[in-house]
Design a protein around this motif. Sequence first.
Motif, short mmCIF file in Angstrom:
data_model
loop_
_atom_site.label_atom_id
_atom_site.label_comp_id
_atom_site.label_asym_id
_atom_site.label_seq_id
_atom_site.Cartn_x
_atom_site.Cartn_y
_atom_site.Cartn_z
N GLU A 143 -7.63 3.82 -1.04
CA GLU A 143 -7.04 3.18 -2.21
C GLU A 143 -7.37 3.95 -3.48
O GLU A 143 -6.50 4.21 -4.32
CB GLU A 143 -7.55 1.75 -2.33
CG GLU A 143 -6.94 0.99 -3.51
CD GLU A 143 -7.43 -0.44 -3.60
OE1 GLU A 143 -6.89 -1.19 -4.43
OE2 GLU A 143 -8.36 -0.80 -2.85
N THR A 188 -1.35 4.91 9.57
CA THR A 188 -0.16 4.57 8.80
C THR A 188 -0.12 3.09 8.42
O THR A 188 0.44 2.72 7.39
CB THR A 188 1.12 4.92 9.58
OG1 THR A 188 1.07 4.28 10.87
CG2 THR A 188 1.23 6.42 9.79
N LYS A 189 -0.74 2.24 9.24
CA LYS A 189 -0.75 0.81 8.92
C LYS A 189 -1.54 0.54 7.63
O LYS A 189 -1.20 -0.36 6.86
CB LYS A 189 -1.36 0.03 10.08
CG LYS A 189 -0.50 0.02 11.34
CD LYS A 189 -1.13 -0.80 12.43
CE LYS A 189 -0.26 -0.79 13.69
NZ LYS A 189 -0.89 -1.57 14.79
N LYS A 248 0.32 2.66 4.44
CA LYS A 248 1.57 2.12 3.88
C LYS A 248 1.31 1.03 2.85
O LYS A 248 2.21 0.67 2.09
CB LYS A 248 2.46 1.60 5.00
CG LYS A 248 2.00 0.31 5.65
CD LYS A 248 2.96 -0.11 6.75
CE LYS A 248 2.51 -1.41 7.40
NZ LYS A 248 3.42 -1.82 8.49
N ARG A 249 0.08 0.49 2.80
CA ARG A 249 -0.26 -0.48 1.77
C ARG A 249 -0.29 0.18 0.39
O ARG A 249 -0.03 -0.46 -0.63
CB ARG A 249 -1.61 -1.12 2.06
CG ARG A 249 -1.67 -1.88 3.37
CD ARG A 249 -3.09 -2.35 3.64
NE ARG A 249 -3.24 -2.86 5.00
CZ ARG A 249 -4.40 -3.17 5.56
NH1 ARG A 249 -5.53 -3.04 4.86
NH2 ARG A 249 -4.45 -3.62 6.79
N TYR A 250 -0.67 1.45 0.38
CA TYR A 250 -0.81 2.17 -0.89
C TYR A 250 0.40 3.08 -1.15
O TYR A 250 0.80 3.28 -2.29
CB TYR A 250 -2.10 2.98 -0.88
CG TYR A 250 -3.28 2.15 -0.42
CD1 TYR A 250 -3.67 1.03 -1.13
CD2 TYR A 250 -3.97 2.46 0.75
CE1 TYR A 250 -4.73 0.24 -0.70
CE2 TYR A 250 -5.03 1.69 1.18
CZ TYR A 250 -5.41 0.58 0.47
OH TYR A 250 -6.46 -0.20 0.89
N ASP A 259 3.54 2.55 -0.92
CA ASP A 259 4.52 1.49 -0.76
C ASP A 259 5.85 1.88 -1.41
O ASP A 259 6.06 3.03 -1.82
CB ASP A 259 3.99 0.19 -1.36
CG ASP A 259 3.56 0.36 -2.82
OD1 ASP A 259 3.83 1.44 -3.40
OD2 ASP A 259 2.95 -0.57 -3.38
N HIS A 260 6.76 0.92 -1.51
CA HIS A 260 8.08 1.20 -2.08
C HIS A 260 7.99 1.64 -3.53
O HIS A 260 8.76 2.51 -3.98
CB HIS A 260 8.98 -0.04 -1.97
CG HIS A 260 9.43 -0.30 -0.57
ND1 HIS A 260 10.20 -1.38 -0.22
CD2 HIS A 260 9.24 0.40 0.58
CE1 HIS A 260 10.47 -1.35 1.07
NE2 HIS A 260 9.89 -0.27 1.58
N SER A 261 7.08 1.05 -4.27
CA SER A 261 6.90 1.45 -5.67
C SER A 261 6.46 2.91 -5.76
O SER A 261 6.96 3.67 -6.60
CB SER A 261 5.87 0.55 -6.34
OG SER A 261 5.60 0.98 -7.65
N PHE A 279 6.47 7.13 8.24
CA PHE A 279 6.53 5.71 7.89
C PHE A 279 7.94 5.20 8.14
O PHE A 279 8.79 5.19 7.24
CB PHE A 279 6.13 5.50 6.42
CG PHE A 279 4.73 5.94 6.10
CD1 PHE A 279 3.68 5.05 6.15
CD2 PHE A 279 4.47 7.26 5.77
CE1 PHE A 279 2.38 5.47 5.87
CE2 PHE A 279 3.19 7.69 5.47
CZ PHE A 279 2.14 6.78 5.54
N HIS A 319 9.77 2.71 5.87
CA HIS A 319 10.31 3.15 4.58
C HIS A 319 11.69 3.80 4.69
O HIS A 319 12.33 4.07 3.67
CB HIS A 319 9.36 4.15 3.92
CG HIS A 319 8.10 3.53 3.39
ND1 HIS A 319 8.00 2.20 3.10
CD2 HIS A 319 6.89 4.08 3.09
CE1 HIS A 319 6.77 1.94 2.65
NE2 HIS A 319 6.10 3.06 2.64
#
Length: 477
Positions: A127, A188-189, A192-194, A196-198, A229, A232
């Motif tokens: 993170e 990847t699990k 993908k939290r960090y 992300d789409h943003s 990912f 995505h």
Amino acid sequence: MFNKIMKRGQKKPSKAEAIEPPMPTSSASNVTVNHASRLAAPSPPPLTLATVPQNPGVVEVLPMLKDVPISDRHLVFIRKVQVCCFFFDFTDTMKSAREKEIKRQTLTELVDLVQSGSCKMNEVMQEELVKMISLNIFRCLPPAPHENTGSEAGDPEEDEMFMDPAWPHLQLVYELLLRYIVSSDTDTKIAKRYLDHSFVLKLLDLFDSEDLREREYVKTILHRIYGRFMVHRPFIRNAINNIFYRFVFETERYSGVGELLEILGSIINGFALPMKEEHKLFLVRALVPLHKPKCIAMYHHQLAYCIIQFVEKDYRLADTVIRGLLKYWPVTNCGKEVLFLGELEEILEVTQSAEFQRCMVPLFRQIGRSLNSPHFQVAERALFWWNNEHIVGLIAENRHVILPIIFYALEKNIKSHWNQAINGLSSNVRRMFQEMDTELFEECKRQHDEKEAKSEEVEEKRVSTWKRLEEVAGQIT
């Protein structure tokens, strides 16, 4: 004997322990920071997560992670990441030179660390790492050179290439992000939290950078994210779609269209058959309209590759694509018209007879106009189609429709085109049709001569009418 037993009990840390540092806790550690020599330094206060400042006032010189006790590596890693959050003015090379070098060395160590896999990062470390990367790369991009002068963008090959002065640090940050994404140790699990789409949307914004080196890194990174990912993938395709809409119908200015099309070329190549309706709509609504902007030369090679990939995947799309190109056919831009003619030739090479027959009438009406273009490169590029065996085969199969459409254009070139090379090429094509079907050729010639005679008669009547009007006007005055 007791001493031997005690020595056996003191086991060396295993590789697994060295790879996976513990989650950060509030326990104290003995890591020494902000010093030049650990031997001469006094014993510092214990380093805990509470003592790690979020925005320290100085750039610290921290020990190498390999020299730090395993239990404290995660804390030092976070301190190093925070050191890399400092920003500097790179337009002045002498300003903060020492701090810049500390940050560069720290980034280099982090890249080597992630690449080697010697320190498997826990969630907190990942993170913090992604936060630091985001702070460095997601920024206001420098304005384009032509924006500073208020002039329009010129030829990209003639314009001086923009070089971001902060690139020595930015490159390391991009390299760190790339290594983090492709590392086999990255789960990847968790990632993908960090990522992300943003994060993906902000990454796509960086394709508008004027620095080619940055766009190349962003292209590689986005491609790797798309590959690793899967969650995505639809979002990335939709976001690229929206970028193209805005570029074509609003701004007509975006630096990274070519790089995005390179990514799409690889994505289209992996489409399964039968092709989804979503992908066909993307072709019609986003890719084909990319032929509209004036600056198409900047990305035409990549665009043509994507278009041809679609036709190769599904031959039934040839008619749709060809009619789309005819819709956006340039009227006064000869350079763009040459590109269109070249792309159409490549499309026709993978087009089957049934699809060719559906679009050949509007297609060769346009080719007839191109044959008569006063710009010799346009006329020459159109005449070069008859050097392609596959296209000649399609034309020969449908000569009864095609020859009457372009016969007049060939005759006009032979009689009156100012360029001798065009005269010669037109004569060769005319001879090819004559050898292909003499009877059809003679019929077309007869019809052409009749039209010419009628047009001459009409012209004579027009001239005589004007003469009579002039005579009447003279008598009145």
